[in-house]
Scaffold this active site. Structure first.
Site, PDB file in Angstrom:
ATOM      1  N   ASP A 383       0.788  -1.070   0.086  1.00 44.36           N
ATOM      2  CA  ASP A 383      -0.031   0.056  -0.061  1.00 44.36           C
ATOM      3  C   ASP A 383       0.911   1.252  -0.041  1.00 44.36           C
ATOM      4  O   ASP A 383       1.979   1.204   0.348  1.00 44.36           O
ATOM      5  CB  ASP A 383      -0.985  -0.063   1.341  1.00 44.36           C
ATOM      6  CG  ASP A 383      -1.875   1.336   1.331  1.00 44.36           C
ATOM      7  OD1 ASP A 383      -2.453   1.652   0.281  1.00 44.36           O
ATOM      8  OD2 ASP A 383      -1.989   1.534   2.271  1.00 44.36           O
ATOM      9  N   PHE A 528     -11.901  20.918 -10.225  1.00 44.72           N
ATOM     10  CA  PHE A 528     -10.849  19.872 -10.756  1.00 44.72           C
ATOM     11  C   PHE A 528     -11.550  18.468 -11.307  1.00 44.72           C
ATOM     12  O   PHE A 528     -12.457  18.137 -10.628  1.00 44.72           O
ATOM     13  CB  PHE A 528      -9.886  19.665  -9.394  1.00 44.72           C
ATOM     14  CG  PHE A 528      -9.086  18.387  -9.680  1.00 44.72           C
ATOM     15  CD1 PHE A 528      -8.070  18.421 -10.386  1.00 44.72           C
ATOM     16  CD2 PHE A 528      -9.677  17.000  -9.317  1.00 44.72           C
ATOM     17  CE1 PHE A 528      -7.204  17.146 -10.629  1.00 44.72           C
ATOM     18  CE2 PHE A 528      -9.059  15.999  -9.337  1.00 44.72           C
ATOM     19  CZ  PHE A 528      -7.714  15.803 -10.035  1.00 44.72           C
ATOM     20  N   LYS A 551      -4.342  26.908 -10.742  1.00 45.55           N
ATOM     21  CA  LYS A 551      -3.470  26.035 -10.330  1.00 45.55           C
ATOM     22  C   LYS A 551      -3.634  24.621 -10.828  1.00 45.55           C
ATOM     23  O   LYS A 551      -4.691  24.204 -10.648  1.00 45.55           O
ATOM     24  CB  LYS A 551      -3.093  25.943  -8.647  1.00 45.55           C
ATOM     25  CG  LYS A 551      -4.362  25.379  -7.944  1.00 45.55           C
ATOM     26  CD  LYS A 551      -4.047  25.357  -6.344  1.00 45.55           C
ATOM     27  CE  LYS A 551      -5.337  24.585  -5.861  1.00 45.55           C
ATOM     28  NZ  LYS A 551      -5.148  24.617  -4.260  1.00 45.55           N
ATOM     29  N   LYS A 785      -6.890  -5.130  -5.191  1.00 43.18           N
ATOM     30  CA  LYS A 785      -5.568  -5.510  -4.476  1.00 43.18           C
ATOM     31  C   LYS A 785      -5.567  -7.031  -4.437  1.00 43.18           C
ATOM     32  O   LYS A 785      -4.252  -7.605  -4.783  1.00 43.18           O
ATOM     33  CB  LYS A 785      -5.434  -4.898  -3.222  1.00 43.18           C
ATOM     34  CG  LYS A 785      -5.270  -3.238  -3.393  1.00 43.18           C
ATOM     35  CD  LYS A 785      -5.108  -2.709  -1.814  1.00 43.18           C
ATOM     36  CE  LYS A 785      -5.021  -0.935  -2.007  1.00 43.18           C
ATOM     37  NZ  LYS A 785      -4.622  -0.657  -0.750  1.00 43.18           N
ATOM     38  N   ASN A 808      -8.444  -1.387   4.073  1.00 42.02           N
ATOM     39  CA  ASN A 808      -8.617  -1.463   2.756  1.00 42.02           C
ATOM     40  C   ASN A 808      -7.427  -2.399   2.338  1.00 42.02           C
ATOM     41  O   ASN A 808      -7.496  -3.010   0.984  1.00 42.02           O
ATOM     42  CB  ASN A 808      -8.478  -0.341   2.065  1.00 42.02           C
ATOM     43  CG  ASN A 808      -7.174   0.551   2.302  1.00 42.02           C
ATOM     44  OD1 ASN A 808      -6.949   0.640   3.484  1.00 42.02           O
ATOM     45  ND2 ASN A 808      -6.649   0.950   1.290  1.00 42.02           N
TER      46      ASN A 808
END
Length: 1246
Positions: A383, A528, A551, A785, A808
């Site tokens: 991770d 964003f 930005k 994962k 997680n």
């Protein structure tokens, strides 16, 4: 199979008919009633345990029992008990963890009243009240909250590893249900998707008051989240217990076994087959002997009552020999293995160099069964957040109007290192400054105080262009709540330099600029997203001037600047290259002035686009693109996502050990890539970094194939002779890819990974990834994962290790061969699910390269020696069978059979025999061997065949030696070697990481090494039997009498065996301690002490039927011939081993031999260690941009719905080339694994 979920509020009777899962979770395996049967069933799935149970049953049958039953049942019960206690302890802690969670309390609305209920009693359809900082008990539909518009803030660290706060909102129709009486009357019904593991998706519909309302993931609070900065909220339980998304992602607890354990099961079956073969040979020999020879002596040596033929005698002899020869795999082997593993686990727990002083946390081996597997790891899955990094963002450097700030220089103009820097900048002039903020370059503060307009505008942009929320709990105490830690770091930097973001409303932002409060009108937030990679705000200052502040990523913003800023662009680009080279996360800042007329027209078109029913996102993107152009460059920021201490060094060292590291993170691509550069997984020296971002199966497949083609073409270009062909077989292509020239990296996003893990494409993904030096998977779910880990386990003959710190990561940790939990900031779920735990990633290098390598080395040496010594011990029985009529009976049965023969002899031969019979019956068994020699000679002469049968019906050793050989005489020396041995010191293990490779290649204990040990054991047994046999055939005692008799022969062979195996373990021991000396020489002393005691008068007087051979040991070992025989046997057994090892060390030393030799040379020459030079990294500019917050937060701010009513790294490592024999073995292993004959199911090796 549930197709849809229906849940009606406040109606348990309706919901119970669907029989949904309760909210009780269970991770334990046993209860009081099931523990004994289930645990025994699991233990007897081990081949060895079943094998010993079978032997025990055989030993309980009198007709075939050649050894006492206690020789097997005692160690078997001991092994089963030790394992059961360990399993019960582990499950007890799981029960404790389950009870702790299940017994938490929540406020549940029952019959119109809020009642305290345990989590386990919460049901689907219940309405729950949550308060600030409480964990969410189940997956809830948010109904209302204390915040305006039904908003609430949650932290999802337990789900996705991100510590940033996220916003959830109730649908408008329920957001006003804040009163208990209103909620008690709420009877809405939710129809939604069935339970699944998708954390970021939810679709459903609420039916209430004859209307229906769409539901999405933004309306859900998932189990594992924590309510933050929200006084209270109410939620409707949709999924409970095992149906929650957290539990759906947790994966099942899998029983983990090492590769050595799996090999041992195979070897036990092979040994059993070998044992059966030996038993058949000896049984056939017995049948033939009884038919040809034994029938002649039926008068004196009658068969047992149950035996009626030579064939049946051979059948019984077969089972007797199975019992006698079972010591080729004694059960003490498994007891010793568990003891050794326990010792290794304690070494990990006691390692002070893995103890974190800051957190007062030691390393912990939470299992004792996987230690040697730590020495064979090839793939590490890590991770990012909280594991590689501290998840702490620090404003490190900036570039303003072409000047870089952040570095400190000494009087000679050289850049000062961290330890050489002066005191940090003093921000005491600013009462609102954050006291935790540190900056080292005073020139930036001087520029602010001097009134530099560019500097002021730079920090003004940082204080305005963001989505941070401000909370002032008391006068002057500001708390910023940012969705991304990098945004929080930028706003905090502006705050300390005098531009303090104080508060906001839906239409205004208030900033204190150098002590003066200035309120800006907020006209628009251009939010964003992953495509835009930038955000902007449009504000009107108090003078009425409209300005856009922006930005974003340098790759995006630098193409949207006003052309006349080219000179400033060049200097800023140089600074960006420098910052990126240092692994910092960069942003470019720019602004644009807008006139009133243009803004009004643009705002009108923006409103139209936002109301469009089709292509709304594309239309808004086009509008934003238009206004975010022709901007003026202000500068750039550089933020450090602080790595944990020692991460780059650890990754570099593990890479040198040929361990491949894959990062699996829930963070976005830019963040993960920057961390990859920071920790030196990615470097600018790499040939290419492939980024896979396809949204469809075809796009992902094409991107993967292009990456493979580039790698193969690159190898062809540098002369490796490979040319890419689209029709290459999978195994052939993998072999080609593994030989590519250059270093590559692969970065793949979560949505692309979902396609890459599909059955028809997983091999293509694996081939591409395994050809790369580094792999980073971004935006992956916990289940993905685990799927990536499972994919590597499925197709690669490699040991995998997963390391993480959050809930997680639990699924990944459970799936890997070895799971490591970091006791960090995200709870203890990862630690509870792990096999090993510690507090910092840097300890992983010591866990693997020192403890893991030593554990593997010790276990392999232990097993090799154990099989050797037991084959040397057991095979003597086999050779002896050819000289004793193939009889496998014990001495007691031999005497009974002899006495029966004597009685028959008297009846058949008449009056001359009673005198002899009485003489023999009056004599003890001992006196037959060591009484008056004249009397013995007469007896043997008159009853030659009867006396001969006394020898024919014995095992080589007496039953006490057979019992004590593995338990007392040879157990402690091999245990000492298995626990304490080491080939090189720990410093050399870290200094030479290539020493780790033999474990990855499984060189130290495999089928070949096993057969070598067996061959040496058989060779030793041949010499052990035939040298004394040959000597005793002609040898005499000091007085000239015949030396040969059974007991003298047995003592000589047993003594030779104990001495030979003791000398052998002395040769095998590489690291001598006082304990090794004590155990080896002490075991020899104990052997002689017990030997003389068993042949003493004292034991004979107490147990005349058990210890009959009085004085045998003393008389035998007093003969020089016997000692010469023992010395000769020892020399002949040991000298070939010594010669072979000497030649191998001289002609073909392995790496550990070379390291030991180097160590000796260093000690003699007293040479100093070389120091590695720090080398700076330079390279081309790359984007360091990273936003972590979600799209849409800016729109939420503008709507006003979220407003409260009140206000060290390593630069380079010179790789040491591994020994040629390791490389050739690796290539051979790779070629055999990738051969086409292996088929699709055969694992690939890379």
């Amino acid at each position: 199979m549930e197709e849809e979920r229906r849940a009606r509020a406040n109606d348990r009777e309706y919901n119970e008919k669907f029989q949904y899962a309760s909210n009780c979770i269970k991770t334990s395996k046993y209860n009081i009633l099931t523990f004994l049967p289930v645990n025994l069933f699991e233990q007897f799935q081990e081949v060895a345990n079943t094998y010993f149970l079978f032997l025990l049953i055989l030993q309980l049958i009198p007709q075939i029992s050649s050894l006492s039953w206690f020789t097997t049942i005692v160690p078997l019960v001991l092994v089963l008990t030790i394992t059961a206690v360990k399993d019960a302890t582990d499950d007890y802690f799981r029960h404790q963890s389950d009870n702790q969670v299940n017994n938490r309390h929540s406020q549940v609305l029952i019959s119109g009243v809020l009642q305290q209920e345990q989590w386990m009693n919460v049901c689907v359809g219940d309405i729950i009240k949550l308060e600030n900082n409480q964990f969410v008990a189940a997956d809830l539909l948010l109904l209302s909250s204390s915040e305006p518009h039904g908003l609430c803030y949650i932290e999802t660290a337990e789900l996705d590893g991100e510590t940033n706060m996220k916003v959830r909102q109730a649908i408008p129709v329920t957001s006003e249900l804040g009163d208990i009486s209103q909620l008690a009357k709420f009877d809405g019904e939710v129809i939604c998707e069935p339970p699944n593991n998708k954390l970021d998706k939810f679709s459903g519909t609420l039916y209430w008051k004859e209307s229906k309302f769409p539901l999405s993931n933004q309306n859900m609070l998932l189990r594992g989240c924590v309510l933050r900065n929200t006084e209270w909220c109410f939620g409707l339980v949709i999924f409970a217990g095992p149906d929650t998304k957290l539990m759906q992602n947790s994966g099942r607890t899998k029983f983990k076994r090492t590769s050595i354990d799996r090999l041992m099961n195979t070897l036990v079956l092979w040994i059993f087959g070998f044992l059966v073969c030996m038993g058949v040979i000896l049984a056939i020999g017995n049948a033939i002997w009884e038919h040809e020879v034994g029938t002649r002596f039926q008068v004196y040596l009658p068969w047992d009552e149950a035996v009626d033929s030579a064939f049946f005698s051979g059948f019984l002899s077969f089972w007797s020999y199975i019992i006698i020869l079972n010591t080729v795999v004694p059960i003490s082997l498994y007891v010793s293995v568990e003891v050794i593993r326990l010792g290794h686990s304690y070494f990990i727990n006691w390692d002070k160099k893995m103890f974190c002083m800051k957190k007062r946390t030691p390393a912990e081996a939470r299992t004792t069964t996987l230690n040697e597997e730590l020495g064979q790891v090839e793939y590490i899955f890590s991770d990012k957040t909280g594991t590689l990094t501290q998840n702490i963002m620090v404003f490190n450097k900036c570039s303003i109007n072409g000047r870089s700030y952040g570095d400190v220089f000494d009087v000679l103009g050289h850049k000062a290192e961290l330890g050489e820097r002066p005191e940090p900048v003093d921000f005491s002039f600013n009462p609102l400054a954050d006291k935790k903020f540190l900056f080292w370059d005073p020139s930036l503060l001087e520029a602010v105080k001097m009134g530099d307009p560019h500097t002021h505008e730079f920090f003004r942009l940082l204080s305005l262009c963001h989505t941070v929320m401000s909370e002032e709990k008391s006068e002057g105490e500001l708390y910023y709540k940012a969705q991304s830690p990098d945004e929080g770091a930028l706003v905090t930097a502006a705050r300390n330099f005098g531009f303090v973001f104080r508060s906001r409303t839906p239409k205004t932002i208030t900033v204190h600029e150098l002590g003066t409060a200035v309120t800006y009108q907020l006209l628009a937030i251009l939010d964003f997203n992953n495509i835009r990679k930038r955000m902007s705000v449009i504000v009107r200052n108090p003078e009425g001037k409209i300005r856009l502040y922006c930005k974003g990523a340098d790759t995006i913003l630098l193409d949207r600047l006003h052309p006349p800023t080219q000179e400033l662009l060049n200097s800023t680009t140089d600074h960006l290259n420098e910052y990126a080279g240092d692994g910092l996360r960069t942003l470019v800042l720019a602004y644009r002035d807008l006139d009133e007329e243009y803004y009004e027209e643009w705002a009108r078109r923006r409103l139209q686009a936002s109301l469009a029913q089709d292509s709304r996102e594309d239309r808004l993107a086009s509008i934003y693109e238009e206004v975010e152009s022709d901007m003026m460059l202000l500068g750039a920021t550089a933020i450090e996502d602080k790595l944990q201490q020692g991460v780059p060094e650890t990754i570099a060292l593990l890479t040198l050990a040929n361990i491949k590291i894959w990062v699996l993170t829930g963070d976005k691509q830019e963040t993960a890539v920057n961390i990859g550069y920071s920790c030196k997984m990615l470097t600018d020296d790499m040939t290419e970094v492939f980024i896979v971002t396809g949204h469809t199966v075809l796009e992902v497949r094409e991107e993967l194939r292009k990456a493979r083609k580039k790698m193969v073409d690159s190898s062809h270009a540098v002369g490796n002779g490979f040319a890419y062909q689209g029709n290459l077989s999978s195994s052939k292509l993998t072999s080609v890819l593994e030989a590519v020239a250059g270093e590559y990296a692969l970065v793949i996003n979560g949505h692309s990974l979902a396609h890459a893990l599909e059955a028809d494409m997983e091999l293509e993904f694996l081939e591409t990834a395994c050809a790369c030096k580094a792999v980073i998977c971004c935006r992956v779910t916990p289940l993905q994962k685990a799927q990536v880990v499972e994919l590597v386990k499925k197709y690669k003959k490699a040991v995998t290790l997963a390391i993480g710190d959050g809930a997680n990561d639990v699924s990944m940790i459970k799936t890997a061969h070895i799971g490591v939990g970091i006791s960090g900031q995200e709870g203890i779920q990862a630690v509870l699910a792990s096999d090993y735990s510690f507090s910092q990633f840097k300890f992983l290098q010591r866990l693997l390269l020192v403890h893991g390598r030593w554990s593997y080395l010790r276990m392999c040496k232990f097993l090799c020696y154990f099989f050797y010594k037991n084959f040397a011990f057991t095979m003597v029985h086999f050779w002896f069978g050819f000289f004793c009529g193939f009889s496998a009976q014990n001495p007691c049965r031999s005497r009974q059979r002899w006495e029966v023969g004597m009685e028959d002899c008297v009846e058949a031969r008449g009056p001359a025999w009673p005198t002899v019979a009485e003489t023999v019956s009056r004599s003890s068994w001992a006196s037959l061997a060591y009484g008056d020699r004249d009397r013995v000679s007469k007896l043997v002469a008159s009853l030659a065949y009867v006396g001969r049968d006394c020898v024919l019906n014995k095992t080589v050793y007496d039953q006490y030696f057979i019992t004590l050989y593995n338990i007392v005489y040879t157990s402690l020396p091999v245990l000492a070697m298995g626990v304490f041995d080491q080939d090189v010191p720990e410093q050399r293990s870290m200094e030479y990481p290539k020493l780790y490779e033999p474990g990855q290649l499984n060189l130290l204990f495999n089928k070949r090494e096993f057969f070598i040990c067996i061959a040496q054991g058989i060779y030793t047994s041949v010499l052990m039997f035939f040298i004394p046999y040959g000597v005793f055939a002609e040898a005499t005692r000091d007085d000239g009498t015949q030396l040969a008799d059974y007991q003298s022969f047995a003592v000589t062979v047993a003594t030779s065996l104990v001495i030979v195996v003791s000398v052998q373990i002395g040769l095998d021991t590489g690291y001598w301690t006082a304990i090794n000396h004590f155990f080896i020489w002490g075991s020899l002393a104990v052997y002689f002490a017990i030997l003389f005691a068993m042949h003493s008068n004292g034991l004979f007087d107490m147990f005349p039927n058990q210890f009959r051979f009085v004085g045998n040991a003393q008389n035998t070992l007093a003969q020089p011939t016997v000692w010469l025989t023992i010395v000769l046997t020892t020399a002949v057994c040991i000298m070939p081993v010594v010669a072979f090892r000497f030649l191998r060390l001289s002609l073909k030393p392995d790496l550990s031999d070379t390291v030991r030799y180097t160590q000796l040379v260093r000690k003699k020459q007293k040479a100093q260690h070389r120091c590695m030079r720090r080398v700076g990294r330079t390279g081309s500019r790359r984007s360091g941009y990273a936003f972590s917050h979600q799209e849409g937060f800016g729109e939420l701010i503008m709507s006003g719905k979220n407003m409260r009513l009140s206000s060290l790294a390593l630069s380079s490592f010179s790789t040491r080339s591994s020994s040629s024999w390791i490389e050739s073995l690796r290539r051979k292993k790779s070629d055999s694994a990738n051969s086409p004959s292996g088929g699709a199911e055969k694992p690939l090796k890379g």
